[in-house]
Design an enzyme around this catalytic site. Structure first.
Site: not given
Ligand code: FAD
Length: 429
Positions: A42-43, A270, A277, A279, A423
């Site tokens: 997603n980044c 948790t 948990a 992220g 350096y």
């Molecule tokens: P996510 O990656 O959001 O994944 C969670 C997943 O859980 C989702 O796909 C969702 O569909 C699924 N889900 C939720 N509920 C349910 C359910 N009930 N049943 C089944 N599935 C479910 N961070 C950086 O450090 N540097 C960057 O440059 C950066 N750029 C970014 C740019 C963008 C456009 C975005 C959107 C984010 C960016 N981030 C960046 C943030 C980083 O991507 C997030 O911190 C990271 O993806 C979080 O990971 P996660 O697994 O917690 O959640």
């Protein structure tokens, strides 16, 4: 055979699955993802829209098939979990494509549901030309809209990381972009001087800034902001923050913490010992001030995913917290930070001070150097490093990473003098 069930299959969830498999060849590992894709970058989404990343497929790091063939992980995409039954150790889910109801049993459950972008409850936010950027699907919608409508003007609401990256992306697609930010500066956690460096670059690239202004409505003829002006907008990008996805956890009675994220201990367990948990949905400890905080960034999410995956298969790995190290590129400018800014340090009770230096990124007689502004925040008595911020064109990330490492090692100012760093004129000064 231990059944490991993971909800959410992007950063933390996919990493947890891979780690659990590496450590336990026997476990039955299942990943449930509400969207159509797992393990995507997603980044990288803004860079595809801006044209820096050419191939959409490069953003998909591992497909469900790869997970199955390489890691023997059962992946169910388009599968949304609707409830957790902690007593039965099972979850209920629905396949979003065929409506089929499914039940999955677990011995250990890992929640990696991330967060969702906030949609401000204002008139017009549901218009067809208003977007948010969070998933590949969002990216595809934005891209198709641009291709089909050739928008000439855009308004980005929110001057945080994603908003800024999208300002650049939309400008690169030929739009006249205006940025609206409620705070008096972009990137509100940056010191004004560092944020000002980025703002100057935005202005130089022809972006109009509306700082200290709030969004009021999105109307047919443009975006209405709090000073009464209407900004022309063929398209609008909202990026005003992220809220952790907590409904499942709350409904299941899991404890929520004081910073508004899911409460976990340092093993990322948790309040239910069978549920881990990781992220964006969890709150963690800030390494510098020890306070609970939410740091929705990719590095912490992946690291937590590894730990949750390891502990779910019987490991005992502990998470040490994060210091919020981050970096952003905006046209030619870069700004980064780690740890606490001066205000945060003082608010946390440190007798803190800061020093700012403006130095060439590398020896000035070697071509291509430019100024880097670096602010170092420290505790007066001990000299302990509490945080740093930097802005410039080259060398910002290096300085921030060195100082993030210094913070992790508990180093003081006097230790920095002793560091033996690489350096040569093209690299350093
Ligand atoms: P996510 O990656 O959001 O994944 C969670 C997943 O859980 C989702 O796909 C969702 O569909 C699924 N889900 C939720 N509920 C349910 C359910 N009930 N049943 C089944 N599935 C479910 N961070 C950086 O450090 N540097 C960057 O440059 C950066 N750029 C970014 C740019 C963008 C456009 C975005 C959107 C984010 C960016 N981030 C960046 C943030 C980083 O991507 C997030 O911190 C990271 O993806 C979080 O990971 P996660 O697994 O917690 O959640």
């Amino acid at each position: 055979m231990k059944r490991i069930l993971i909800i959410g299959g992007v950063a933390a969830g996919a990493t947890a699955a891979a780690r659990a498999r590496r450590l336990d060849g026997e476990a039955d590992i299942t990943l449930l993802e509400a969207g159509d894709d797992v393990s995507f970058a997603n980044c990288g989404l803004p860079y595809f829209i801006g044209g820096d990343v050419k191939n959409r497929s490069d953003l998909i790091l591992a497909s469900p098939e790869t997970f199955h063939d390489q890691y023997r992980v059962n992946v169910h995409t388009a599968t949304e979990v609707s409830a957790i039954d902690r007593a039965a150790k099972s979850v209920s889910a629905v396949n979003k494509k065929n409506g089929k109801k499914l039940t999955f049993k677990y011995d250990a459950l890992i929640l990696a549901q991330g967060g969702k972008p906030i949609v401000p409850p204002l008139p017009g936010v549901d218009r067809k030309n208003v977007f948010q950027l969070w998933t590949l699907d969002d990216m595809d919608k934005i891209n198709s809209f641009i291709k089909e409508n050739s928008p000439r003007t855009a308004v980005v609401v929110g001057g945080g990381f994603i908003g800024l990256e999208m300002v650049e992306a939309l400008a690169k697609r030929g739009m006249q972009v205006q940025l609206v930010e409620m705070a008096p500066q972009i990137m509100p956690l940056l010191e004004a001087e560092m944020a000002g460096f980025l703002e100057k670059d935005l202005l130089d690239y022809g972006v109009t800034l509306h700082l200290g202004k709030g969004l009021q409505a999105i109307e047919k003829n443009g975006v209405k902001i709090s000073d009464g002006s209407i900004l022309p907008a063929d398209m609008v990008l909202l990026s005003v923050g992220v809220r952790p996805t907590l409904k499942l956890a709350q409904d299941a009675g899991l404890a929520i913490g004081t910073a508004g994220g899911l409460l976990v201990d340092d093993r990322l367990q948790t309040s239910d010992e069978n549920i881990y948990a990781a992220g964006d949905m969890v709150e963690i400890e800030n390494r510098v001030n020890g306070r609970k905080t939410r740091i929705p960034l990719a590095g912490p999410a992946n690291r937590q995913g590894r730990i949750a995956g390891e502990n779910a298969v019987g490991g005992n790995k502990r998470y040490k917290g994060a210091s919020g190290t981050s970096v952003v590129k905006l046209f030619g400018a870069v700004a980064g930070s780690t740890g606490l800014n001066l205000k945060q340090a003082r608010d946390a009770g440190f007798d803190a001070d800061a020093v700012v230096v403006h130095k060439a990124s590398h020896t000035s007689y070697y071509p291509g150097s430019s100024k880097v502004s670096l602010m170092l925040v420290f505790e007066k008595e001990s000299g302990k490093i509490l945080g740093a911020q930097a802005a410039g064109r080259v060398g910002v990330d290096k300085r921030i990473d060195v100082l993030a490492t210094a913070i992790a090692g508990g180093l003081a100012l006097s230790d920095l003098e002793e560091l033996d760093l690489a350096y040569a004129p093209p690299f350093n000064s």
